[in-house]
Design an enzyme around this catalytic site. Structure first.
Site, PDB file in Angstrom:
ATOM      1  N   HIS A 326       0.749  -1.304  -0.048  1.00  0.00           N
ATOM      2  CA  HIS A 326      -0.087   0.029   0.008  1.00  0.00           C
ATOM      3  C   HIS A 326       0.796   1.346   0.069  1.00  0.00           C
ATOM      4  O   HIS A 326       0.318   2.348  -0.505  1.00  0.00           O
ATOM      5  CB  HIS A 326      -0.853  -0.179   1.168  1.00  0.00           C
ATOM      6  CG  HIS A 326      -2.161  -0.832   1.099  1.00  0.00           C
ATOM      7  ND1 HIS A 326      -2.028  -2.299   1.443  1.00  0.00           N
ATOM      8  CD2 HIS A 326      -3.359  -0.508   0.582  1.00  0.00           C
ATOM      9  CE1 HIS A 326      -3.515  -2.498   1.004  1.00  0.00           C
ATOM     10  NE2 HIS A 326      -4.165  -1.777   0.462  1.00  0.00           N
ATOM     11  N   GLY A 327       2.073   1.150   0.428  1.00  0.00           N
ATOM     12  CA  GLY A 327       2.858   2.516   0.383  1.00  0.00           C
ATOM     13  C   GLY A 327       4.183   2.445   1.321  1.00  0.00           C
ATOM     14  O   GLY A 327       4.295   1.536   1.824  1.00  0.00           O
TER      15      GLY A 327
END
Length: 479
Positions: A326-327
């Site tokens: 996700h990041g």
């Protein structure tokens, strides 16, 4: 190009008319149109990154053809790992390069050394995490002999770049989507109407729920030290509905748009906030990603077939990777670890598959036990979302510390009554339609046409009334 933009409102009808009234007699022309339209859709954001998606597509197209020809297992593994390394290499560079450099510097600083590395002003290509996983699944499935490679390069380019789901999913498998490009599509009025209905509900989720929740969630999270615990709880709840309305709204628009062109995409959300445990939540939240990690990471690692240590290890690996996907921030890693901790007791007690049907399957209201389990699961999810939304770990910790302070019992400073009413209305519709593919799939179909159209006009009216003056991009564009 954003779904909620004037550009897309012009783009979609043009492509639709060309697709069904100009190229409809030739399948090849239809697929070429979809490729061109998809590249325009993607390049509208930044034309420079078209070369990246085209290169990735050509790489895996050629790897697929080579894999089926090669008989020696050693060379087949080499081809597979070439695809994996190159694709993940691009993803890693654009998404994680500065993250690793910054943490490398911090590690040296902690031990008393000072270095000045070169960081780069890297722009993260929109949708790279999604189409990378989509092309990888194609190559992996061919390697496992679950799929025959295509020799139709136009169909393959269309499969990778199909504009409705290109930048934020669902992450489609070649086994489901690619064969649909081989077959002549016919226009069905009922299917198009159903697609428009799902698009409408997606816009309601995005514009009415997500964007309005974002306004207050951003205000509270960005100034969290100034608010009481009760207000911080409101902020966490608003972000919880923001991310669900935003991402599932995108998926609804993508799936509905695909149906306008004669394609069926897989369901990506199945009313996750009505889950009775965290395992059920992950079967219902971002289904295409969860099943991707299950099939291409969790099961190859041994899944839950080994001993206790193997089960624990595999659970943490899949949630850690999911968080990191996700990041490039430690907050996402902690978010993944927290979900692993939630999931672990269910796995170890072999109760992670207890709730396979939707809650209150044969009744209007849930039982007290179901309601308690839903509330507990939702509460745990809200806490986890704080880490997902926070700027860093310190921010998340201070936010939770403030939330669980004595001021939690005071009246919140922020009380947006209108938005709370909208959320209750939204949850009511989702509850009524929880057995369906999406909430209003068959809503009021047994009622009069006047009542149905009144409901649709109500939803359209709410979209226009509560639309934000500032265009809000979809959260998952950054992933």
């Amino acid at each position: 190009m954003y779904f909620n933009s004037l550009d897309f409102a012009v783009f979609l009808p043009i492509v639709f008319l060309l697709y069904w009234f100009v190229t409809n007699k030739n399948l090849k022309f239809q697929n070429v149109l979809l490729v061109v339209a998809s590249y325009v859709f993607y390049g509208w954001w930044d034309w420079r990154f078209l070369s990246l998606i085209i290169f990735s597509s050509l790489l895996d197209y050629s790897m697929g053809l080579q894999l089926i020809k090669e008989k020696k297992q050693g060379k087949r593994k080499l081809l597979l790992w070439t695809s994996i390394i190159v694709n993940l290499g691009f993803l890693g560079f654009f998404k994680y390069y500065n993250f690793f450099v910054d943490n490398f510097v911090e590690a040296f600083t902690f031990f008393g050394s000072s270095i000045q590395p070169n960081t780069l002003d890297i722009i993260l290509p929109v949708g790279i995490s999604f189409y990378t996983f989509q092309t990888l699944s194609y190559t992996i499935d061919i390697y496992k002999r679950k799929l025959e490679p295509t020799q139709d390069i136009i169909s393959f380019l269309a499969f990778v770049s199909f504009f409705p789901q290109l930048v934020a999913g669902p992450i489609e498998r070649a086994t489901n989507l690619l064969p649909q490009f081989y077959k002549k599509r016919q226009f069905y009025y009922s299917r198009a109407v159903d697609g428009c209905r799902q698009i409408l509900w997606g816009f309601f989720k995005k514009v009415v729920i997500a964007d309005n929740c974002a306004e207050f969630a951003n205000q509270i999270f960005n100034n969290s030290s100034e608010y009481s615990g009760s207000t911080l709880l409101i902020g966490a709840l608003f972000f919880t509905f923001q991310i669900y309305g935003d991402f599932s709204g995108y998926s609804d628009i993508a799936i509905g748009t695909s149906r306008l062109f004669g394609f069926n995409l897989k369901q990506n959300f199945a009313f996750p906030y009505f889950s009775r445990d965290i395992a059920e939540f992950w079967r219902r939240w971002h289904i295409s990603l969860s099943t991707w990690f299950r099939d291409y990471l969790y099961i190859p690692l041994g899944g839950s077939k080994g001993g206790v240590w193997i089960k624990v290890r595999n659970t943490f690996i899949i949630f850690l990777v999911s968080g990191f996907w996700h990041g490039a921030n430690w907050t996402f890693v902690v978010w993944g670890v927290l979900n692993a901790l939630y999931f672990l007791p269910l796995l170890l007690t072999k109760s992670n598959r207890n709730n396979l049907d939707i809650v209150a399957q044969n009744s209007i209201l849930p039982s007290f036990t179901e309601l308690f389990k839903m509330g507990l699961t939702f509460g745990l999810t809200v806490i986890a979302w704080v880490f997902f939304r926070a700027e860093n770990l310190s921010h998340a910790w201070l936010y939770l510390k403030g939330l669980f302070s004595s001021s939690l019992l005071t009246l919140p400073e922020v009380r947006p009554t209108n938005l709370l009413v909208l959320i209750i209305f939204f949850l009511l519709i989702e509850w009524i339609g929880r057995r369906e593919y999406y909430a209003i799939a068959v809503f009021l179909t047994k009622q009069s046409r006047i009542l149905r159209w009144f409901f649709y006009m109500l939803i359209i009216g709410l979209v226009f009334i509560f639309s934000s003056a500032t265009q809000q991009e979809f959260i998952y564009f950054q992933f």
